[in-house]
Write a protein that holds these residues in place. Structure first.
Motif, PDB file in Angstrom:
ATOM      1  N   GLN A 118      23.652  22.255  -7.728  1.00  0.00           N
ATOM      2  CA  GLN A 118      22.816  21.073  -7.878  1.00  0.00           C
ATOM      3  C   GLN A 118      22.853  20.285  -6.581  1.00  0.00           C
ATOM      4  N   PHE A 119      21.678  19.950  -6.074  1.00  0.00           N
ATOM      5  CA  PHE A 119      21.627  19.107  -4.891  1.00  0.00           C
ATOM      6  C   PHE A 119      20.435  18.164  -4.971  1.00  0.00           C
ATOM      7  N   GLU A 120      20.587  17.044  -4.309  1.00  0.00           N
ATOM      8  CA  GLU A 120      19.558  16.017  -4.299  1.00  0.00           C
ATOM      9  C   GLU A 120      18.449  16.419  -3.342  1.00  0.00           C
ATOM     10  N   GLY A 121      17.226  16.136  -3.751  1.00  0.00           N
ATOM     11  CA  GLY A 121      16.088  16.410  -2.886  1.00  0.00           C
ATOM     12  C   GLY A 121      16.087  15.489  -1.679  1.00  0.00           C
ATOM     13  N   MET A 122      15.454  15.933  -0.614  1.00  0.00           N
ATOM     14  CA  MET A 122      15.414  15.137   0.610  1.00  0.00           C
ATOM     15  C   MET A 122      14.293  14.106   0.591  1.00  0.00           C
ATOM     16  N   SER A 123      13.262  14.306  -0.241  1.00  0.00           N
ATOM     17  CA  SER A 123      12.123  13.376  -0.361  1.00  0.00           C
ATOM     18  C   SER A 123      11.469  13.080   0.978  1.00  0.00           C
ATOM     19  N   ALA A 124      11.353  14.092   1.816  1.00  0.00           N
ATOM     20  CA  ALA A 124      10.750  13.896   3.138  1.00  0.00           C
ATOM     21  C   ALA A 124       9.262  13.579   3.050  1.00  0.00           C
ATOM     22  N   LEU A 125       8.563  14.243   2.140  1.00  0.00           N
ATOM     23  CA  LEU A 125       7.136  13.972   1.991  1.00  0.00           C
ATOM     24  C   LEU A 125       6.912  12.578   1.419  1.00  0.00           C
ATOM     25  N   GLN A 126       7.670  12.230   0.407  1.00  0.00           N
ATOM     26  CA  GLN A 126       7.545  10.899  -0.194  1.00  0.00           C
ATOM     27  C   GLN A 126       7.933   9.808   0.802  1.00  0.00           C
ATOM     28  N   GLY A 127       9.049   9.991   1.485  1.00  0.00           N
ATOM     29  CA  GLY A 127       9.484   8.989   2.463  1.00  0.00           C
ATOM     30  C   GLY A 127       8.494   8.811   3.594  1.00  0.00           C
ATOM     31  N   SER A 128       7.933   9.915   4.071  1.00  0.00           N
ATOM     32  CA  SER A 128       6.950   9.810   5.147  1.00  0.00           C
ATOM     33  C   SER A 128       5.656   9.176   4.645  1.00  0.00           C
ATOM     34  N   PHE A 129       5.316   9.393   3.370  1.00  0.00           N
ATOM     35  CA  PHE A 129       4.132   8.748   2.798  1.00  0.00           C
ATOM     36  C   PHE A 129       4.291   7.234   2.754  1.00  0.00           C
ATOM     37  N   VAL A 130       5.437   6.779   2.283  1.00  0.00           N
ATOM     38  CA  VAL A 130       5.683   5.333   2.190  1.00  0.00           C
ATOM     39  C   VAL A 130       5.548   4.694   3.572  1.00  0.00           C
ATOM     40  N   GLN A 131       6.125   5.328   4.594  1.00  0.00           N
ATOM     41  CA  GLN A 131       6.041   4.800   5.950  1.00  0.00           C
ATOM     42  C   GLN A 131       4.606   4.883   6.483  1.00  0.00           C
ATOM     43  N   ALA A 132       3.912   5.978   6.211  1.00  0.00           N
ATOM     44  CA  ALA A 132       2.526   6.147   6.683  1.00  0.00           C
ATOM     45  C   ALA A 132       1.617   5.081   6.074  1.00  0.00           C
ATOM     46  N   ARG A 133       1.801   4.816   4.803  1.00  0.00           N
ATOM     47  CA  ARG A 133       0.976   3.789   4.145  1.00  0.00           C
ATOM     48  C   ARG A 133       1.183   2.430   4.813  1.00  0.00           C
ATOM     49  N   GLU A 134       2.425   2.100   5.107  1.00  0.00           N
ATOM     50  CA  GLU A 134       2.704   0.824   5.766  1.00  0.00           C
ATOM     51  C   GLU A 134       2.148   0.814   7.190  1.00  0.00           C
ATOM     52  N   ASN A 135       2.308   1.915   7.909  1.00  0.00           N
ATOM     53  CA  ASN A 135       1.754   1.999   9.275  1.00  0.00           C
ATOM     54  C   ASN A 135       0.238   1.852   9.267  1.00  0.00           C
ATOM     55  N   PHE A 136      -0.432   2.474   8.298  1.00  0.00           N
ATOM     56  CA  PHE A 136      -1.891   2.383   8.202  1.00  0.00           C
ATOM     57  C   PHE A 136      -2.314   0.941   7.947  1.00  0.00           C
ATOM     58  N   ARG A 137      -1.649   0.291   7.011  1.00  0.00           N
ATOM     59  CA  ARG A 137      -1.978  -1.115   6.705  1.00  0.00           C
ATOM     60  C   ARG A 137      -1.730  -2.013   7.915  1.00  0.00           C
ATOM     61  N   THR A 138      -0.638  -1.784   8.615  1.00  0.00           N
ATOM     62  CA  THR A 138      -0.334  -2.579   9.806  1.00  0.00           C
ATOM     63  C   THR A 138      -1.417  -2.412  10.862  1.00  0.00           C
ATOM     64  N   ARG A 139      -1.817  -1.175  11.107  1.00  0.00           N
ATOM     65  CA  ARG A 139      -2.853  -0.914  12.112  1.00  0.00           C
ATOM     66  C   ARG A 139      -4.188  -1.549  11.719  1.00  0.00           C
ATOM     67  N   LEU A 140      -4.491  -1.526  10.425  1.00  0.00           N
ATOM     68  CA  LEU A 140      -5.723  -2.170   9.977  1.00  0.00           C
ATOM     69  C   LEU A 140      -5.671  -3.669  10.215  1.00  0.00           C
ATOM     70  N   ARG A 141      -4.539  -4.282   9.904  1.00  0.00           N
ATOM     71  CA  ARG A 141      -4.394  -5.725  10.143  1.00  0.00           C
ATOM     72  C   ARG A 141      -4.532  -6.046  11.632  1.00  0.00           C
ATOM     73  N   GLU A 142      -4.015  -5.161  12.490  1.00  0.00           N
ATOM     74  CA  GLU A 142      -4.088  -5.392  13.934  1.00  0.00           C
ATOM     75  C   GLU A 142      -5.529  -5.429  14.442  1.00  0.00           C
ATOM     76  N   ILE A 143      -6.446  -4.760  13.745  1.00  0.00           N
ATOM     77  CA  ILE A 143      -7.854  -4.795  14.171  1.00  0.00           C
ATOM     78  C   ILE A 143      -8.693  -5.678  13.261  1.00  0.00           C
ATOM     79  N   GLY A 144      -8.019  -6.505  12.460  1.00  0.00           N
ATOM     80  CA  GLY A 144      -8.717  -7.463  11.620  1.00  0.00           C
ATOM     81  C   GLY A 144      -9.306  -6.876  10.352  1.00  0.00           C
ATOM     82  N   ARG A 145      -8.758  -5.795   9.864  1.00  0.00           N
ATOM     83  CA  ARG A 145      -9.239  -5.159   8.638  1.00  0.00           C
ATOM     84  C   ARG A 145      -8.127  -5.194   7.591  1.00  0.00           C
ATOM     85  N   GLU A 146      -8.495  -5.022   6.348  1.00  0.00           N
ATOM     86  CA  GLU A 146      -7.537  -4.997   5.238  1.00  0.00           C
ATOM     87  C   GLU A 146      -7.875  -3.860   4.314  1.00  0.00           C
ATOM     88  N   VAL A 147      -6.876  -3.414   3.573  1.00  0.00           N
ATOM     89  CA  VAL A 147      -7.092  -2.402   2.543  1.00  0.00           C
ATOM     90  C   VAL A 147      -7.152  -3.103   1.205  1.00  0.00           C
TER      91      VAL A 147
END
Length: 147
Positions: A118-147
């Motif tokens: 038994q071993f714990e999953g690494m959740s690399a896809l999930q973790g990278s998704f959470v960060q990508a979503r935040e990065n996307f929102r940040t970049r949108l705010r930087e150009i005056g856009r919102e999601v």
């Protein structure tokens, strides 16, 4: 008192101007998406390389790669990012195991009790998704856009 307004006739009509602005904004958003998914793939690799397992720790102690999930490098090296679809009004990007997916990638990602271990999953896809979503929102705010 008389006030006169003189209208400046633009070089192009309003419809053409609006269409050009829409294309410019879409190009800007496409570039942001390309950057964010490339960064997400890099984040996924970092998470995978840092995900501790006893097997990885044992491998590192014996002088191999570790203590993360990298042994042969197949799972790490299969991570990619790319634009899947690009039309006039829609762009779809993805990252992860896009071209090569072996069964054990899923066990490493989600965790497993397979093989009586038994071993714990690494959740690399999930973790990278959470960060990508935040990065996307940040970049949108930087150009005056919102999601």
């Amino acid at each position: 008192m008389t006030v006169r307004f003189k209208m400046h006739k633009p070089d192009q009509d309003l419809g053409a101007w609006a269409e050009a602005q829409g294309r410019r904004i879409k190009e800007e958003l496409d570039k942001i998406l390309e950057d964010v998914i490339a960064e997400a793939a890099e984040d996924m690799i970092r998470i995978l390389e840092a995900a501790w397992t006893q097997t990885g720790a044992d491998r590192a102690e014996a002088g191999g790669n570790g203590p993360g999930r990298v042994d042969s490098g197949t799972m790490r090296d299969a991570i990619r990012s790319r634009i899947l679809t690009k039309t006039k009004d829609r762009t779809v990007g993805a990252w992860g195991w896009l071209d090569e997916f072996l069964e054990y990638f899923l066990f490493q990602e989600a965790g497993s009790e397979k093989y009586d271990v038994q071993f714990e999953g690494m959740s690399a896809l999930q973790g990278s998704f959470v960060q990508a979503r935040e990065n996307f929102r940040t970049r949108l705010r930087e150009i005056g856009r919102e999601v």
